[in-house]
Every structure is written in C-alpha cells, then in structure tokens.
Design a protein around this motif. Sequence first.
Motif, PDB file in Angstrom:
ATOM      1  N   TYR A   1      43.227  41.324  31.046  1.00 42.93           N
ATOM      2  CA  TYR A   1      43.772  41.656  32.356  1.00 42.93           C
ATOM      3  C   TYR A   1      42.688  42.368  33.162  1.00 42.93           C
ATOM      4  CZ  TYR A   1      44.678  46.427  30.571  1.00 42.93           C
ATOM      5  OH  TYR A   1      44.557  47.675  30.025  1.00 42.93           O
ATOM      6  N   HIS A   2      42.843  42.333  34.478  1.00 42.86           N
ATOM      7  CA  HIS A   2      41.814  42.822  35.390  1.00 42.86           C
ATOM      8  C   HIS A   2      42.463  43.672  36.479  1.00 42.86           C
ATOM      9  CE1 HIS A   2      39.359  39.520  33.653  1.00 42.86           C
ATOM     10  NE2 HIS A   2      40.527  38.932  33.618  1.00 42.86           N
ATOM     11  N   PHE A   3      41.834  44.786  36.841  1.00 43.21           N
ATOM     12  CA  PHE A   3      42.350  45.639  37.902  1.00 43.21           C
ATOM     13  C   PHE A   3      42.039  45.068  39.280  1.00 43.21           C
ATOM     14  CE2 PHE A   3      42.018  48.936  34.507  1.00 43.21           C
ATOM     15  CZ  PHE A   3      43.377  49.215  34.433  1.00 43.21           C
ATOM     16  N   SER A   4      40.997  44.275  39.388  1.00 42.08           N
ATOM     17  CA  SER A   4      40.601  43.695  40.661  1.00 42.08           C
ATOM     18  C   SER A   4      40.733  42.174  40.613  1.00 42.08           C
ATOM     19  CB  SER A   4      39.148  44.061  40.974  1.00 42.08           C
ATOM     20  OG  SER A   4      38.679  43.316  42.069  1.00 42.08           O
ATOM     21  N   LYS A   5      41.290  41.603  41.653  1.00 43.51           N
ATOM     22  CA  LYS A   5      41.404  40.147  41.740  1.00 43.51           C
ATOM     23  C   LYS A   5      40.030  39.499  41.839  1.00 43.51           C
ATOM     24  CE  LYS A   5      44.063  36.625  44.106  1.00 43.51           C
ATOM     25  NZ  LYS A   5      45.041  36.345  45.147  1.00 43.51           N
ATOM     26  N   ASN A   6      39.040  40.276  42.279  1.00 45.37           N
ATOM     27  CA  ASN A   6      37.675  39.771  42.424  1.00 45.37           C
ATOM     28  C   ASN A   6      36.792  40.119  41.238  1.00 45.37           C
ATOM     29  OD1 ASN A   6      38.205  38.750  45.054  1.00 45.37           O
ATOM     30  ND2 ASN A   6      38.067  40.831  45.829  1.00 45.37           N
ATOM     31  N   CYS A   7      37.373  40.501  40.121  1.00 41.56           N
ATOM     32  CA  CYS A   7      36.603  40.865  38.924  1.00 41.56           C
ATOM     33  C   CYS A   7      35.742  39.687  38.465  1.00 41.56           C
ATOM     34  CB  CYS A   7      37.553  41.280  37.798  1.00 41.56           C
ATOM     35  SG  CYS A   7      36.710  41.634  36.237  1.00 41.56           S
ATOM     36  N   ARG A   8      34.566  39.999  38.012  1.00 37.60           N
ATOM     37  CA  ARG A   8      33.626  38.983  37.512  1.00 37.60           C
ATOM     38  C   ARG A   8      34.233  38.193  36.354  1.00 37.60           C
ATOM     39  NH1 ARG A   8      27.500  40.702  35.798  1.00 37.60           N
ATOM     40  NH2 ARG A   8      26.791  38.641  35.184  1.00 37.60           N
ATOM     41  N   GLY A   9      35.092  38.842  35.567  1.00 38.31           N
ATOM     42  CA  GLY A   9      35.725  38.183  34.422  1.00 38.31           C
ATOM     43  C   GLY A   9      36.709  37.096  34.810  1.00 38.31           C
ATOM     44  N   LEU A  10      37.189  37.104  36.041  1.00 43.04           N
ATOM     45  CA  LEU A  10      38.110  36.067  36.510  1.00 43.04           C
ATOM     46  C   LEU A  10      37.395  34.891  37.168  1.00 43.04           C
ATOM     47  CD1 LEU A  10      41.013  38.203  38.007  1.00 43.04           C
ATOM     48  CD2 LEU A  10      41.187  36.586  36.109  1.00 43.04           C
ATOM     49  N   ALA A  11      36.087  34.972  37.276  1.00 42.74           N
ATOM     50  CA  ALA A  11      35.321  33.922  37.965  1.00 42.74           C
ATOM     51  C   ALA A  11      35.469  32.554  37.308  1.00 42.74           C
ATOM     52  CB  ALA A  11      33.849  34.313  38.034  1.00 42.74           C
ATOM     53  N   SER A  12      35.673  32.519  36.001  1.00 47.38           N
ATOM     54  CA  SER A  12      35.780  31.238  35.307  1.00 47.38           C
ATOM     55  C   SER A  12      37.216  30.754  35.161  1.00 47.38           C
ATOM     56  CB  SER A  12      35.124  31.344  33.924  1.00 47.38           C
ATOM     57  OG  SER A  12      35.825  32.300  33.142  1.00 47.38           O
ATOM     58  N   CYS A  13      38.162  31.459  35.732  1.00 45.84           N
ATOM     59  CA  CYS A  13      39.572  31.060  35.654  1.00 45.84           C
ATOM     60  C   CYS A  13      39.783  29.770  36.440  1.00 45.84           C
ATOM     61  CB  CYS A  13      40.472  32.171  36.185  1.00 45.84           C
ATOM     62  SG  CYS A  13      42.230  31.752  36.132  1.00 45.84           S
ATOM     63  N   LYS A  14      40.241  28.742  35.776  1.00 45.79           N
ATOM     64  CA  LYS A  14      40.473  27.439  36.410  1.00 45.79           C
ATOM     65  C   LYS A  14      41.925  27.285  36.856  1.00 45.79           C
ATOM     66  CE  LYS A  14      36.367  25.681  35.289  1.00 45.79           C
ATOM     67  NZ  LYS A  14      35.417  26.674  35.677  1.00 45.79           N
ATOM     68  N   HIS A  15      42.761  28.258  36.521  1.00 44.28           N
ATOM     69  CA  HIS A  15      44.169  28.215  36.867  1.00 44.28           C
ATOM     70  C   HIS A  15      44.485  29.268  37.920  1.00 44.28           C
ATOM     71  CE1 HIS A  15      43.862  26.241  32.988  1.00 44.28           C
ATOM     72  NE2 HIS A  15      45.018  25.658  33.241  1.00 44.28           N
ATOM     73  N   GLU A  16      45.736  29.399  38.234  1.00 48.84           N
ATOM     74  CA  GLU A  16      46.174  30.393  39.212  1.00 48.84           C
ATOM     75  C   GLU A  16      45.952  31.809  38.680  1.00 48.84           C
ATOM     76  OE1 GLU A  16      50.242  31.451  41.680  1.00 48.84           O
ATOM     77  OE2 GLU A  16      50.370  30.167  39.911  1.00 48.84           O
ATOM     78  N   ILE A  17      45.505  32.707  39.529  1.00 46.41           N
ATOM     79  CA  ILE A  17      45.377  34.118  39.175  1.00 46.41           C
ATOM     80  C   ILE A  17      46.700  34.776  39.542  1.00 46.41           C
ATOM     81  CG2 ILE A  17      44.180  36.274  39.654  1.00 46.41           C
ATOM     82  CD1 ILE A  17      41.667  34.572  40.216  1.00 46.41           C
ATOM     83  N   ILE A  18      47.323  35.422  38.564  1.00 39.13           N
ATOM     84  CA  ILE A  18      48.668  35.957  38.717  1.00 39.13           C
ATOM     85  C   ILE A  18      48.643  37.477  38.715  1.00 39.13           C
ATOM     86  CG2 ILE A  18      50.986  35.986  37.720  1.00 39.13           C
ATOM     87  CD1 ILE A  18      50.160  33.354  36.256  1.00 39.13           C
ATOM     88  N   LYS A  19      49.390  38.074  39.627  1.00 38.58           N
ATOM     89  CA  LYS A  19      49.528  39.527  39.696  1.00 38.58           C
ATOM     90  C   LYS A  19      50.767  39.930  38.886  1.00 38.58           C
ATOM     91  CE  LYS A  19      49.774  43.145  43.205  1.00 38.58           C
ATOM     92  NZ  LYS A  19      49.829  43.388  44.658  1.00 38.58           N
ATOM     93  N   VAL A  20      50.575  40.794  37.895  1.00 44.40           N
ATOM     94  CA  VAL A  20      51.671  41.277  37.052  1.00 44.40           C
ATOM     95  C   VAL A  20      51.522  42.789  36.879  1.00 44.40           C
ATOM     96  CG1 VAL A  20      51.914  39.099  35.788  1.00 44.40           C
ATOM     97  CG2 VAL A  20      50.431  40.864  34.884  1.00 44.40           C
ATOM     98  N   SER A  21      52.544  43.420  36.354  1.00 45.12           N
ATOM     99  CA  SER A  21      52.449  44.854  36.080  1.00 45.12           C
ATOM    100  C   SER A  21      51.559  45.070  34.857  1.00 45.12           C
ATOM    101  CB  SER A  21      53.832  45.449  35.832  1.00 45.12           C
ATOM    102  OG  SER A  21      54.354  45.011  34.595  1.00 45.12           O
TER     103      SER A  21
END
Length: 70
Positions: free
Chosen positions: A34-54
């Motif tokens: 999980y990531h605190f920022s939607k722009n986190c470097r770790g999400l750069a390779s996500c090929k699916h939807e980025i989801i906001k959850v608690s």
Amino acid sequence: MKKLILLSSILLLTSFNSVESDVYICGEKGAKKYHFSKNCRGLASCKHEIIKVSLQKAKSMGKDLCGWED
C-alpha cells in the motif's frame, strides 16, 4: 486537577489512534503493497486501476507499506 490532566491526556492519545487515513493500492490481485501517495514510485508499474482504500482495509488484505515510503 491531576484527574483532569490525566483524562485530557487519555482523550488526546485515543483521538490520534482513531484517525483513519486513506492509502492507495494497485487493483491487481498479486499486489502486496500500500502507498500513502497516489504518485508513489512503487505504483508506477501498476497496470490496473489504482484504488483508494482505508489503511485498516489495506492491512486486513495483507498489504505492507511500500519500500519507497519507509
């Protein structure tokens, strides 16, 4: 007076613990972080939807904090 200070301290500490923050996860089934920022470097390779959850939900799903955000 001491009781008032003690009660105030307890209320203050419990209010910080009850604050729930939102985090971001990759919608892929195999995603483990999980990531605190939607722009986190770790999400750069996500090929699916980025989801906001608690944060609580992300942890209950077995997700760990991204290494880029330590």
